[in-house]
Design a protein around this motif. Structure first.
Motif, PDB file in Angstrom:
ATOM      1  N   SER A 135      -6.554   6.792   3.095  1.00  0.00           N
ATOM      2  CA  SER A 135      -7.681   6.308   3.852  1.00  0.00           C
ATOM      3  C   SER A 135      -7.026   6.354   5.580  1.00  0.00           C
ATOM      4  O   SER A 135      -7.903   6.396   6.321  1.00  0.00           O
ATOM      5  N   GLU A 136      -5.773   6.200   5.436  1.00  0.00           N
ATOM      6  CA  GLU A 136      -5.181   6.280   6.912  1.00  0.00           C
ATOM      7  C   GLU A 136      -4.898   7.405   7.464  1.00  0.00           C
ATOM      8  O   GLU A 136      -4.348   7.503   8.539  1.00  0.00           O
ATOM      9  N   GLY A 137      -5.123   8.479   6.701  1.00  0.00           N
ATOM     10  CA  GLY A 137      -4.830   9.833   7.267  1.00  0.00           C
ATOM     11  C   GLY A 137      -3.574  10.566   7.022  1.00  0.00           C
ATOM     12  O   GLY A 137      -3.064  11.458   7.349  1.00  0.00           O
ATOM     13  N   ALA A 138      -2.621   9.697   6.180  1.00  0.00           N
ATOM     14  CA  ALA A 138      -1.309   9.982   5.975  1.00  0.00           C
ATOM     15  C   ALA A 138      -1.533  10.855   4.821  1.00  0.00           C
ATOM     16  O   ALA A 138      -2.204  10.940   3.688  1.00  0.00           O
TER      17      ALA A 138
ATOM     18  N   PRO B 293       1.014  -1.159  -0.101  1.00  0.00           N
ATOM     19  CA  PRO B 293       0.019  -0.098   0.137  1.00  0.00           C
ATOM     20  C   PRO B 293       1.001   1.205  -0.023  1.00  0.00           C
ATOM     21  O   PRO B 293       2.228   1.215   0.553  1.00  0.00           O
TER      22      PRO B 293
ATOM     23  N   THR C 232      -5.381  13.557   2.043  1.00  0.00           N
ATOM     24  CA  THR C 232      -4.764  12.668   2.743  1.00  0.00           C
ATOM     25  C   THR C 232      -5.371  10.954   2.182  1.00  0.00           C
ATOM     26  O   THR C 232      -6.454  11.163   1.298  1.00  0.00           O
TER      27      THR C 232
ATOM     28  N   GLY D  27      -3.681  -1.604   7.366  1.00  0.00           N
ATOM     29  CA  GLY D  27      -2.181  -1.349   7.958  1.00  0.00           C
ATOM     30  C   GLY D  27      -2.328  -1.583   9.410  1.00  0.00           C
ATOM     31  O   GLY D  27      -3.212  -2.037   9.981  1.00  0.00           O
TER      32      GLY D  27
ATOM     33  N   LYS E 119     -14.992  11.023  14.068  1.00  0.00           N
ATOM     34  CA  LYS E 119     -14.844   9.530  14.105  1.00  0.00           C
ATOM     35  C   LYS E 119     -14.171   8.935  12.745  1.00  0.00           C
ATOM     36  O   LYS E 119     -14.143   9.854  11.821  1.00  0.00           O
TER      37      LYS E 119
ATOM     38  N   VAL F 236      -5.948  13.582  11.304  1.00  0.00           N
ATOM     39  CA  VAL F 236      -5.294  14.851  11.205  1.00  0.00           C
ATOM     40  C   VAL F 236      -6.016  15.737  11.852  1.00  0.00           C
ATOM     41  O   VAL F 236      -7.252  15.975  11.157  1.00  0.00           O
TER      42      VAL F 236
ATOM     43  N   GLN G   1      -6.261  19.478  12.026  1.00  0.00           N
ATOM     44  CA  GLN G   1      -5.708  20.731  11.361  1.00  0.00           C
ATOM     45  C   GLN G   1      -6.357  21.641  10.955  1.00  0.00           C
ATOM     46  O   GLN G   1      -7.707  21.378  10.460  1.00  0.00           O
TER      47      GLN G   1
ATOM     48  N   ARG H 216      -4.640   7.100  11.464  1.00  0.00           N
ATOM     49  CA  ARG H 216      -4.272   8.536  11.734  1.00  0.00           C
ATOM     50  C   ARG H 216      -5.118   9.324  11.663  1.00  0.00           C
ATOM     51  O   ARG H 216      -6.338   8.834  10.903  1.00  0.00           O
TER      52      ARG H 216
ATOM     53  N   ARG I  86     -13.592   6.882  17.687  1.00  0.00           N
ATOM     54  CA  ARG I  86     -13.952   8.130  18.131  1.00  0.00           C
ATOM     55  C   ARG I  86     -12.905   8.991  18.839  1.00  0.00           C
ATOM     56  O   ARG I  86     -12.273   8.443  19.847  1.00  0.00           O
TER      57      ARG I  86
END
Lengths: 314, 208, 956
Positions: free
Chosen positions: A154-157, A120, A152, C92, C81, C98, C100, C96, C66
């Motif tokens: 899906s994992e927020g990276a 990924p 970003t 993974g 959430k 963010v 911001q 994460r 959440r």
């Protein structure tokens, strides 16, 4: 009771049983009917395949699906992802439906099982779910800078920092956008991504919506399309014959059913990669069955009519 | 009076909305948007009417012990349970309401929908008759299109899928457009009749 | 026990059984999320934090994580959430979130009271011994006692609907007493504008640099059971220097004695305040040669033009001849004055002349877009473009199918197109995006396709010799035709074998490199904004100049006594001399005197600065400022004068708001054609024929595109009028008989004979669907006849709003028939809104009640066959009518009679035989005839290449 009467007055429940069997049996014991290729499917395959092993080209898959369309569209998801992973084609996935995002995760997880070397954020990147309201801003924004529009994964990276984004900037680096959808196909992409930035667009749709695609295919606004289970079956077959065997696509071979059948044995293909083809078997049987019903029903009708006429003559 | 006032409302608003098509100005657009918001408000109130009707019909049946009155109990119990679960635990993913929706509503709906395949087969058998020349043509077209959509058609001859495509794109599309033109005109005429107060059955039929 | 009691019993058992199975299968959600860390987001303005944590195992069937945030560790509020599909889990090993930029804080829809998060038990504690029950709260409540004190812990941005800000605020004076360093007591008083929370659209928060924020995570599983709270972790943000840039180019044009710089933006461009361009001389000495502040807000620049003269001012030893020794770099400066140099080492400039630049866009025009609500400005430039979207040969290589697309604009609207491939010419009169060519050339060689256009004449004429050429080649491996995209070896072959075509190819490639940037500026800015990048193919752009609907104000003060939030009470007004900066005007009359005092203080401050400095430039700009401010307090600008003369705040605000919105929505434009690498040319700023550069979009009162529609509607109305008149006079109007309608009587009679009820389904759609109205009109007639025959009628309804209408119709019908006693209110009843559940309800009625006649009139979807097939099984006579084209085949095969499309609408006319309704029907027929004539005529004239008729009609 006479034969014609028996036909005319046949209890509906017999018909229901026959239909049920016609659907179930081919699903359990695949018949292995031949799949015939059509141009829109081949075109989409070629377009996606062209990105093979290129560093600066990706495929963008938009999962505009809901569980209700899963039987028809999921095999497409699987076949296209498998194609990309086999041929080292980079893939972006995105969905603007919450349920679509779940289907996307499921499809990625299912295909990835067989490709341990695919990583990924290196070989593919899941953008995850975005709200419907963000759809147009993202589609337009990607014309400028994908990393900025999507922000970003899906994992927020942050996309910026991901290895997959190295040579990727905007639609120029997107080989083709494929929207797999249960509703109006690809219109937003055709109007904005294609109309404004010249991106290539392809779609996968349910059989019901397939007829609406002709105008777009004729004008070339869509580079190719998969229509319903049939389209999915054709794509599966193309992936099986070319990508799996690592052979370059050729139209001649694709159209040559004999050549194709020598390439692999259907019974050895994992079930998840032949779902559409098996489904098509059932569909073919049911279609033929309904045709038979129409014919038999009409034979009964004519016999009956003749008899009534004869009665009058007498 | 009972008819005149509603009729006046219909006529005024009807004309305003027609004007909205031709007037793109800010005022016109704002009026339209403002009005659309009100329409959204009306909907929820009507739910009360619907549920009232449902309870009355089935309540009556239970009271009178009408034939099959037990089914009415099933209906009312289902209504109450589903509503209560929604009110108590909310309707998010993971709540009992969602569980009922996913495990009762969706499969039951899917079952009804899948019945379609069986009904198509039985309709094909029982009702699809070559009664006239037109019906015969329809029959032939149906057979070709059905064959053309699966591999068997191609296996017989490549003409079948080609003809299928032609049937769908030419005669079928032409007929569709013909009907659509008529429908569009019919809609306009009906709307005009309503706006002019010629057609007023929707107000409860009859004369003033 | 009756069968349905059994069903009910079975269902209940199943319910408990399944819920038991589901909960038994789940692992208990008794472990908290681990590994939560909170880190600063790099390169930003100190507004962002990244949370990361380890997801719980897939077997726990988590459906959402959440996130809670707080300014103290003892009360954390829910902020968002991440939903997870329990089937797939998370692929993974870290998740994460963010936090911001501007994040939603509170608005009118927030809960009223502060509430603890549900689902937590006191005994469930995390590693720190903290129970979620003690610290977690749901969303921030709209209770000022709770959110008020927290406001100062964040940077706050409020979004206020403009109308509310202009007309609904309340003035309030705030006095603060400070002790200065010298021990003097200093009172400052400010006037602010107050609004209640409901009057704001939203409040947003952003982190304050250096402050601690606390976070915790909680996971919910499939049954919404919450896990124990994670560890509570704090984090603080850092205002980082900007990120390094990916690209930076410097180009020196020796003939024009200027330099072009161009660069890309960093990810967090919002924080950028200014940029500096540096020149490094032969010895590596650094000189700042150019500085500019960015336009506010958030419209950073990506390029700059610097003349040799201005370089010489900053770097006296500058000598253009030494250009090859000089190196360049760019520094971005954020709002905290931190500077990052774009490149690690300075880069040399590309030295060239303006001869390599393309021509600037021609025919550049900016005008108000017609036929809109006044929120668009139309910009167009250059000649029409033709692109090729796809080309393919047939299998025998005898035919080539070309799919093209045209990009044109108002000035050069393409009417006719001529394509030429290797001498074969095809002219397109009807632009349907495809042409077929007979192939008489060798498909394996590169080919040239040239397009020439005939355009609509709108003032300018397209140059005769204008054309667009593409080179294409057939790719044998991929078996498709590539356009404008040759491989290296193909290009070499082309250069050797066909140098002419090679030149065309190179020219096109060059042309393709340059995209258009549209720049605009309004009266509140001194720097052009760059709102839109257009690709090289685009020829027209509609710039949206939206109406002002909101005002943004920062950092509100809260007052518990009147429950209001107070924000800054100034509104921007353009400078009367068309200069920057603009004025900020006090919004209250009472505020005026104080405001003038403040301005006088300001002027005194400027004066002091002038006395202290020797910088000529600075003195000049300060003097201008002093002049502007003096004008303002002397009421010189006409708007200021007018506003100050008003007696009420409301009247004053109306004037100010008008001036504010007009200035904000007035723009001028220019276009830059650039390759993104420092090679660009500009058009001059567009000047309208009347000499004005600024343009304000106009709201139009008539949409000219709808003229044909208007004519058609009027024609229709006139025809209706005449036909109704004719019918009223007693003229017999012939109407084609429709079998389905004539059979209604017989069908009703049959039901009466059999003593069974009839069923009427008025479609599944809502009342706004015209088909439903038509269905109801038929219902009224059918119900009346049924009442006359004393036959029971059953009307199941799917839509709530249709229900009372249908009830009323059936009731009226009974009254009209003189049988009010037989009316049963429960014969018209609601079933459900669920499509297939409705069908099963209707089917049940058919089977149980053994209806003799079924009517289906209105809008139907996939459920149609399910109903009609059941009806045909029960042996009922069925009459259907719908305009749903896809369902017609099903109705036709399974029903005895079907009203197709418009016959449904006509049915009520047939049944009523009123002259009014018959008249409209007849008028409808004539209009239809007219449409048929237009279609035939259109087909004929376009076949002989006359497209004017076709072009009259707007394309939808």
């Amino acid at each position: 009771m006479k034969f014609s009467e028996t036909i005319q007055k046949l209890d509906r429940r017999y018909i229901y049983i026959i239909v049920a069997l016609a659907v179930i049996l081919p699903l359990v014991f695949p018949l292995g009917f031949q799949t015939y290729m059509t141009t829109p499917v081949e075109n989409l395959y070629v377009h996606i395949d062209e990105a093979a092993r290129k560093d600066n080209k990706v495929i963008l898959l938009d999962f505009a699906q809901a569980p209700s369309t899963l039987p028809e569209l999921y095999p497409m998801d699987i076949a296209i992802l498998r194609h990309c992973f086999l041929r080292d084609i980079k893939v972006f996935t995105i969905s603007y439906f919450p349920q679509g995002a779940a289907i996307m995760e499921m499809a990625l997880a299912e295909v990835k099982e067989d490709f341990p070397e695919i990583k990924p954020n290196v070989d593919y990147c899941n953008f995850g779910y975005r709200t419907w309201g963000m759809r147009l801003p993202i589609i337009l924004g990607m014309g400028d800078d994908i990393a900025k529009a999507v922000e970003t994964n899906s994992e927020g990276a942050m996309l910026e920092n991901l290895p997959i984004m190295k040579n990727i900037k905007n639609y120029d680096n997107i080989q083709v956008i494929v929207e797999i959808t249960g509703s109006t196909a690809g219109l937003t992409y055709i109007t904005y991504a294609r109309g404004k930035f010249g991106a290539d667009v392809g779609v996968g749709v349910t059989a019901v919506s397939a007829a609406d695609l002709y105008p777009y295919l004729q004008t070339g606004q869509l580079v190719g399309s998969l229509g319903g289970l049939k389209g999915a079956a054709e794509y599966e077959e193309l992936v099986e014959t070319f990508a799996v065997q690592d052979i370059e696509f050729s139209k001649k071979n694709a159209r040559d059913t004999k050549w194709r059948s020598n390439q692999f044995k259907l019974s050895e293909v994992p079930y998840k990669y032949k779902k559409a083809r098996i489904g098509m078997d059932a569909q073919a049987v049911v279609h033929v069955l309904i045709i038979l019903f129409i014919i038999v029903g009409n034979i009964g009708y004519f016999l009956d009519k003749r008899k009534t006429k004869q009665k009058y003559v007498k | 009076m009972k008819r005149t006032i509603p009729l006046l409302i219909v006529m005024t608003l009807g004309f305003l909305f027609v004007l909205h098509v031709f007037i793109p100005s800010k005022e016109s657009v704002e009026f339209f948007d403002w009005f659309m918001k009100w329409i959204k408000v009306i909907g929820p109130f009507a739910i009360i009417l619907g549920i009232g009707s449902l309870l009355m019909v089935h309540g009556n049946k239970i009271k009178r012990k009408a034939p099959n009155w037990g089914y009415s109990i099933v209906t009312i119990v289902a209504l109450v349970i589903t509503t209560l679960t929604g009110f108590i635990w909310g309707i998010q993913e993971g709540t009992p309401y969602m569980w009922i929706f996913k495990n009762f509503n969706v499969p039951l709906g899917a079952t009804m929908f899948s019945l379609l395949a069986f009904y198509i087969a039985s309709a094909a058998y029982k009702a699809f008759r070559a009664r006239s020349i037109e019906a015969t043509v329809l029959l032939a077209a149906a057979i070709i299109v059905m064959l053309g959509r699966v591999s068997i058609g191609q296996a017989i001859t490549h003409w079948i899928p080609d003809i299928t495509e032609w049937i769908l794109n030419v005669p079928n599309l032409a007929a569709k457009r013909g009907i659509m033109l008529g429908v569009g005109l019919g809609m306009t005429a009906t709307s005009l009749k309503i706006m002019l107060g010629i057609e007023r059955t929707y107000l409860g039929g009859g004369k003033d | 026990m009756k069968i349905y009691m059994k069903i009910l019993f079975l269902l209940t058992i199943l319910f408990f059984l399944f819920s038991g199975i589901v909960s038994a299968k789940l692992l208990p959600n008794d472990e908290p999320v681990t590994g939560l860390t909170v880190e600063d987001l790099p390169y930003d303005d100190g507004g962002g934090l990244i949370l990361s944590w380890n997801p719980l195992p897939k077997e726990k069937k988590i459906i959402e994580y959440r996130i809670y945030r707080g300014v103290t560790p003892d009360s954390l509020f829910y902020i968002g959430k991440i939903p997870v599909d329990p089937k797939t889990g998370i692929i993974g090993d870290t998740m994460r979130y963010v936090d911001q930029s501007w994040v939603f804080f509170v608005d009118a829809t927030s809960p009223a009271k502060q509430r603890r998060e549900k689902g937590q038990r006191k005994e469930e504690k995390n590693a720190q011994g903290i129970s979620g029950y003690d610290v977690l709260y749901r969303r921030m409540p709209r209770d000022m006692k709770v959110y008020g004190p927290i406001l100062k812990e964040y940077r706050i941005l409020t979004v206020i609907p403009l109308k509310k800000y202009v007309y609904k605020t309340r003035m309030r004076e705030f006095t603060e007493v400070d002790t200065t360093e010298e021990g003097e007591i200093d009172t400052t008083s400010t006037i602010k504008a107050g609004l209640k929370l409901e009057q704001f659209r939203y409040l947003y928060t952003k982190h304050i640099v250096g402050k601690d924020y606390y976070y915790a995570i909680q996971a919910l599983n499939l049954t919404r059971r919450a896990s124990p709270i994670s560890e509570i972790v704090s984090g603080r943000t850092i205002d980082n220097p900007p990120e390094k840039l990916k690209e930076f180019y410097a180009v020196a044009y020796t003939d024009a004695e200027k330099m072009h710089f161009e660069w890309t933006l960093p990810t967090f461009a919002e924080d950028q305040k200014q940029f500096n361009i540096y020149l490094y001389d032969e010895n590596g000495e650094k000189y700042g040669i150019f500085t500019r502040a960015d336009a506010y807000p958030y419209t950073p620049q990506t390029n700059a033009i610097v003349t040799f003269d201005s370089i010489a001012v900053k770097f006296p030893a500058f000598n253009p001849a030494n250009m090859k020794w000089y190196k360049f770099n760019i520094g971005e400066i954020d709002r905290k004055n931190q500077e990052t140099l774009a490149k690690d080492s300075p880069i040399p400039a590309e030295i060239t002349t303006t001869a390599i630049l393309p021509d600037p866009p021609k025919y550049f025009t900016v005008e108000d877009n017609p036929n809109d609500k006044g929120d668009q400005i139309r910009i167009y430039f250059d000649e029409s473009f033709l692109g090729i979207s796809k080309m393919h040969y047939n299998d025998e290589f005898t035919k080539l199918n070309v799919n093209y697309f045209i990009k044109d604009n108002y000035l050069f609207k393409v009417r006719k197109l001529t394509l030429n491939i290797n001498g074969n010419e095809k002219t397109e009169y009807v632009l349907d995006d495809r042409v077929k060519f007979k192939v008489n050339w060798d498909p394996n060689k590169p080919m040239l396709i040239t397009a020439t256009f005939k355009c609509r004449n709108k003032g300018e004429k397209l140059p005769e010799d204008y054309s667009i050429s593409h080179i294409f080649i057939y790719d044998k491996n991929m078996e498709f035709v590539r356009v404008d995209n040759l491989t290296e070896s193909e290009l070499n072959d082309l250069q050797i074998n066909d140098p002419e075509m090679y030149k065309v190819y190179i020219k096109y490639k060059e042309f393709e490199k340059y995209n258009y940037q549209v720049y605009k500026i309004n009266k509140f800015s001194d720097v052009y904004r760059f709102p839109k990048l257009l690709s090289y193919m685009e020829r027209e752009y509609l710039d949206r100049v939206g109406y002002e609907t909101v005002e943004f104000r920062g950092d509100p003060r809260f007052q518990l006594d009147d429950k209001r939030l107070y924000v800054n009470s100034y509104l921007g007004i353009e400078n009367w001399k068309d200069e920057y900066p603009f004025y900020t005007m006090a919004i209250y009359l009472e505020q005026l005197e104080k405001n003038n005092e403040e301005i006088r203080d300001e002027i005194a401050k400027f004066q002091k600065e002038i006395d202290e400095t020797t910088d000529e430039e600075k003195i000049d700009s300060l003097n201008t400022l002093i002049q502007d401010y003096t004008d303002l307090i002397e009421d010189k600008p006409p708007i200021v004068k007018l506003a100050n003369q008003q007696k009420t705040d409301k009247a004053r605000m109306k004037i100010l708001n008008n001036a504010h919105c007009t200035a904000k929505r007035t723009f001028n434009y220019f276009i830059r054609k650039t390759d993104g690498k420092g090679h660009y040319v500009d058009t001059p700023v567009y000047t309208q024929p009347d000499g004005e550069q600024y343009l304000f979009p106009v709201s139009n009162w008539f949409n000219n595109n709808e003229i044909i529609t208007l004519i058609a509607v009027l024609l229709f109305a006139i025809l209706v009028y005449f036909m109704v008149k004719l019918a009223k006079k007693g003229k017999k109007l012939y109407i084609r008989p429709i079998a389905g309608i004539e059979e209604i009587d017989n069908a009703l009679g049959r039901a009466t004979e059999m003593g069974r009820p009839i069923l009427f389904v008025p479609g599944l759609s809502s009342i706004s669907d015209v088909a439903t109205l038509a269905g109801l009109a038929i219902l009224s007639k059918v119900a009346k006849k049924a009442a006359e025959y004393d036959t029971k009628i059953l009307v199941p309804i799917r839509d709530f709003i249709v229900l009372p209408i249908a009830q009323e119709i059936v009731k009226e019908a009974h009254y009209e028939a003189g049988r009010p006693d037989t009316y049963d209110k429960n014969s018209v009843f609601f079933i459900t809104t669920a499509q297939f559940a409705f069908v099963s309800g209707v089917n049940g009625i058919m089977i149980r009640e053994k209806t003799a006649t079924n009517f289906y009139m209105g809008m139907f979807w996939a459920e149609s066959l399910l109903m009609t097939e059941t009806g045909s099984m029960t042996g009922a006579i069925q009459i259907a009518g719908t305009d749903a084209i896809t369902q017609l085949p099903f109705f036709i095969t399974t029903c005895d009679y079907t009203l197709i499309g418009e016959e449904l609408y006509a049915a009520s006319a047939y049944l009523s035989k009123q002259p009014l309704i018959l008249g409209t029907l007849k008028a409808q027929d004539y209009i239809k005839l007219l449409i048929v004539i237009s279609v035939v005529l259109g087909t004929l004239v376009s076949t002989v290449h006359l497209t004017f008729f076709m072009n009259w009609f707007p394309a939808k």
